[in-house]
Design a protein around this motif. Structure first.
Motif, short mmCIF file in Angstrom:
data_model
loop_
_atom_site.label_atom_id
_atom_site.label_comp_id
_atom_site.label_asym_id
_atom_site.label_seq_id
_atom_site.Cartn_x
_atom_site.Cartn_y
_atom_site.Cartn_z
N UNK A 95 -2.20 -8.13 1.39
CA UNK A 95 -2.36 -7.99 -0.06
C UNK A 95 -1.03 -7.56 -0.69
N UNK A 96 -0.67 -8.23 -1.81
CA UNK A 96 0.47 -7.82 -2.62
C UNK A 96 -0.07 -7.51 -4.02
N UNK A 97 0.38 -6.40 -4.60
CA UNK A 97 -0.15 -6.03 -5.91
C UNK A 97 0.95 -5.48 -6.81
N UNK A 98 0.73 -5.60 -8.12
CA UNK A 98 1.63 -5.02 -9.12
C UNK A 98 0.94 -3.83 -9.80
N UNK A 99 -0.19 -3.39 -9.23
CA UNK A 99 -1.12 -2.51 -9.95
C UNK A 99 -0.87 -1.04 -9.62
N UNK A 100 -0.10 -0.37 -10.50
CA UNK A 100 0.28 1.03 -10.21
C UNK A 100 -0.92 1.96 -10.24
N UNK A 101 -1.92 1.66 -11.10
CA UNK A 101 -3.10 2.52 -11.16
C UNK A 101 -3.83 2.47 -9.83
N UNK A 102 -3.95 1.29 -9.27
CA UNK A 102 -4.61 1.12 -7.98
C UNK A 102 -3.84 1.83 -6.87
N UNK A 103 -2.52 1.63 -6.84
CA UNK A 103 -1.71 2.22 -5.76
C UNK A 103 -1.73 3.75 -5.86
N UNK A 118 -2.97 -4.29 11.31
CA UNK A 118 -1.69 -4.97 11.56
C UNK A 118 -1.39 -6.04 10.51
N UNK A 119 -1.66 -5.69 9.27
CA UNK A 119 -1.30 -6.55 8.14
C UNK A 119 -0.56 -5.69 7.14
N UNK A 120 -0.38 -6.18 5.89
CA UNK A 120 0.42 -5.42 4.94
C UNK A 120 -0.23 -5.27 3.58
N UNK A 121 -0.03 -4.10 3.01
CA UNK A 121 -0.41 -3.84 1.62
C UNK A 121 0.89 -3.50 0.90
N UNK A 122 1.40 -4.44 0.10
CA UNK A 122 2.73 -4.30 -0.50
C UNK A 122 2.62 -4.18 -2.02
N UNK A 123 3.50 -3.38 -2.62
CA UNK A 123 3.33 -3.07 -4.04
C UNK A 123 4.66 -2.85 -4.76
N UNK A 321 4.58 -3.81 8.36
CA UNK A 321 5.95 -3.38 8.11
C UNK A 321 5.95 -1.85 8.03
N UNK A 322 6.77 -1.22 8.86
CA UNK A 322 6.79 0.24 8.87
C UNK A 322 7.28 0.76 7.52
N UNK A 323 6.50 1.63 6.88
CA UNK A 323 6.95 2.23 5.63
C UNK A 323 7.05 3.73 5.81
N UNK A 324 7.59 4.37 4.78
CA UNK A 324 7.76 5.82 4.83
C UNK A 324 6.47 6.56 4.44
N UNK A 325 5.40 5.84 4.24
CA UNK A 325 4.21 6.48 3.70
C UNK A 325 3.62 7.49 4.71
#
Lengths: 404, 404
Positions: A95-103, A118-123, A321-325
């Motif tokens: 999933x790719x999103x532009x939705x800051x309220x959701x994130x 093993x998939x990605x949630x990108x924003x 993708x490894x993120x800093x989250x």
């Protein structure tokens, strides 16, 4: 071939459709495979438009189609976006999103699901429109400990403050103009009260400091109280007023974050970020100062950031993708204990009292405002400032934070 | 555990060693494994310093050790860097470098080897010090067709021009000061003649347009002819003079690239990039304007960029990260056919002649320079400009390109 479904054919959704078509060849080359828009979900019909061929009205058709690899959520708002995105991730779709309220509200949970699957949630497009700040924090500044993030994160309010500063108009006047130009919405609350910037600084801070910032815990002050008189003082002081989302990680491991108007000095690289542009300043313990500048909003810049995420997802369809989250909550320092300097406007007759209370501050007067004067305090905690200010009581006309 | 070898313990090499130690915990977390510096190669000894324990003098010891996963080349210069890096790649080791001379000259071949071996040759620190511009082009702006890259790519010359503009000093004076402060080298040729910026714009352009730019084909003009008088005119015009590396992809598919001083207008986001800072402006067909700003040089910012590459290499030890690199040469438009505007200083008595030749240009005079005057031309090809200029002949005192 990689199949993409776009949820929502509004401003950003139609932009993503346009970017994918316009730059199809180069995008497919960079993704390593052809990217194909198989579905666009919208309640409306668009008869005669190219999107018509792939338009669907029922989300089930998308989420149940095993050929769909990437779901692009650009509807905005928390629901039904959250339900749709969660279903997509659980079905193994990136999933790719532009939705800051959701994130800001559900990012933690959605990132955890993506990692597990093993998939990605990108924003990338959720903060700063076209500015690729999230990937910079996640993938480039990995040698650094970031200790400050400060951004002009909302194009609407930056435009309004810029107009107020250059043309001397009132808040209400410039708001109407911004609405006429389509820069501000009919209900401008989310922009002018700082709620939009608040969600963005929450997301950026969570990534920068690897600690979770809940946007509901972040002090948020908008620009509705800023007046042309404040702007005149700013000009006299060689400063300008900007709405900043700002956060720091302090030496003791605590953090703070806030959204508020600041009187900004000329030495800040954010000083000359005008009009609808956005910028994010970052300080790293090794990197020093860095700034990333670009269109903060707008159909195509935001769509460009979404498509950057689609390409990244296409290159990592089954690799998280490894993120800093990190879901551990940040330990927030109470704002009362955070130090800063403050600009204060007072009635003329309170000048001597102000000098007594705040020490030997320099009193600034403007010829065109004979009834009042102003000063900038020394560095002190916000708690100490409020206490001192209470001593001047109803002689205070305005107060604005100061940043160099 | 991932083993790293650092080639060269000079400014950048000792910086990389310091960053890896100082931020060890967070770096290892982001890399997914502990990063361990197994070797540092240098001809010198550093008795009593922490680096002593891992110091070696013979490169064979590094390249023949199968435990070494990542080789960090921070020696500078083409040889022996090229020989060492090629050997490392052929031995299946990932390489990260800050060496722009190496990348500009042999980048094509080294990237091809890395691709073939499913490893990586990364060079974020070769352009713009700590500014993460290369990863932004490769991984974030993938939805865009980039059509312009313009950068302040050399901190030394930016510092010198800034000093000349704010303090009115001569080139030679400010060069000596820059040398005393350690900003300029004893032999400043590579900086002041633009050779350093030339290699950087060649690398950035190759990535941005996915066509190979040979740095030897790029027109390069330094700042040695810039005078305090030029700066006075720039100030009068509300402009400033910056050394820019700039390139464009034109609608007909051809490209051009050059390094030269430009009189820059206030609307450019590069206008307020002062002192030793660097910045890269990028225009994408969807993104619009974007700019990336930061420390262009210096031990720790550059080391921070190198370490960002080390972390990326660690996350992709046996996977070649897809880049935009393409070895097909760019089709360069002859500069004669490239259009622009030009600032020209002439002797006072040539003003009428200039108006005849260049059309009704506005003549600018400065009280403190009574013997001369100046003007800015309309947009024209460089060939047409040179032809017209020849008609004024020896009345011309100076010419500088103009950019808005």
């Amino acid at each position: 071939m990689i199949n993409v479904a776009i949820l929502g054919y509004g401003t950003v959704g139609s932009g993503v459709f346009e970017v994918l078509n316009e730059n199809k060849e180069s995008i497919s080359r960079r993704a390593g495979q052809e990217l194909h828009v198989k579905y666009v979900l919208d309640l409306r019909d668009f008869p005669g438009q190219p999107v018509e061929k792939v338009l669907v009205h029922d989300y089930e058709q998308i989420v149940s189609d095993p050929e769909v690899d990437i779901v692009v959520e650009v509807m905005g708002g928390v629901e039904p976006a959250y339900t749709f995105v969660k279903k997509a991730l659980l079905a193994g779709k990136n999933v790719c999103t532009s939705n800051k309220a959701l994130v800001a509200k559900h990012g933690r949970e959605l990132m955890d699901i993506a990692k597990e699957k093993s998939i990605n949630f990108l924003f990338e497009a959720s903060c700063g429109g076209g500015i690729p700040i999230i990937r910079v924090i996640n993938s480039s500044l990995t040698g650094d400990e970031i200790d400050e993030v400060t951004g002009i994160l909302n194009g609407t309010t930056n435009y309004m403050l810029y107009k107020m500063s250059t043309e001397g108009c009132e808040f209400d006047t410039v708001l109407k103009e911004a609405q006429q130009k389509g820069y501000a919405e009919a209900d401008p609350t989310a922009d002018v009260e700082g709620y939009d910037a608040c969600r963005k600084i929450a997301i950026l801070s969570s990534l920068a400091y690897e600690r979770y910032f809940d946007f509901e815990d972040i002090y948020t002050e908008g620009i509705t109280k800023i007046t042309p008189e404040d702007m005149e003082y700013a000009a006299k002081l060689g400063r300008t007023i900007k709405l900043l989302g700002t956060s720091r990680r302090l030496a003791d491991g605590t953090c703070y974050a806030m959204v508020a108007p600041f009187m900004l000095g000329q030495n800040s690289p954010l000083y000359s970020v005008n009009d609808v542009f956005n910028a994010v300043f970052v300080h790293g313990n090794m990197l020093g100062d860095a700034m990333f500048y670009g269109s903060g909003a707008g159909k195509l810049p935001t769509a460009s950031a979404v498509v950057g995420d689609i390409v990244d997802a296409a290159k990592h369809l089954h690799v998280n993708i490894v993120t800093n989250w990190n879901s551990t909550p940040a330990v927030l320092k109470p704002l009362d204990e955070v130090t800063g300097r403050f600009f204060v406007r007072i009635k003329k007759e309170a000048a001597e009292e102000a000098k007594k209370v705040f020490g030997d501050v320099e009193i600034i007067s403007l010829g065109q405002l004979p009834q009042e004067c102003a000063f900038i305090t020394d560095e002190m905690t916000q708690g100490a400032f409020e206490e001192k200010l209470a001593q001047i009581g109803d002689q205070v006309l305005a107060k604005i934070r100061v940043k160099d």
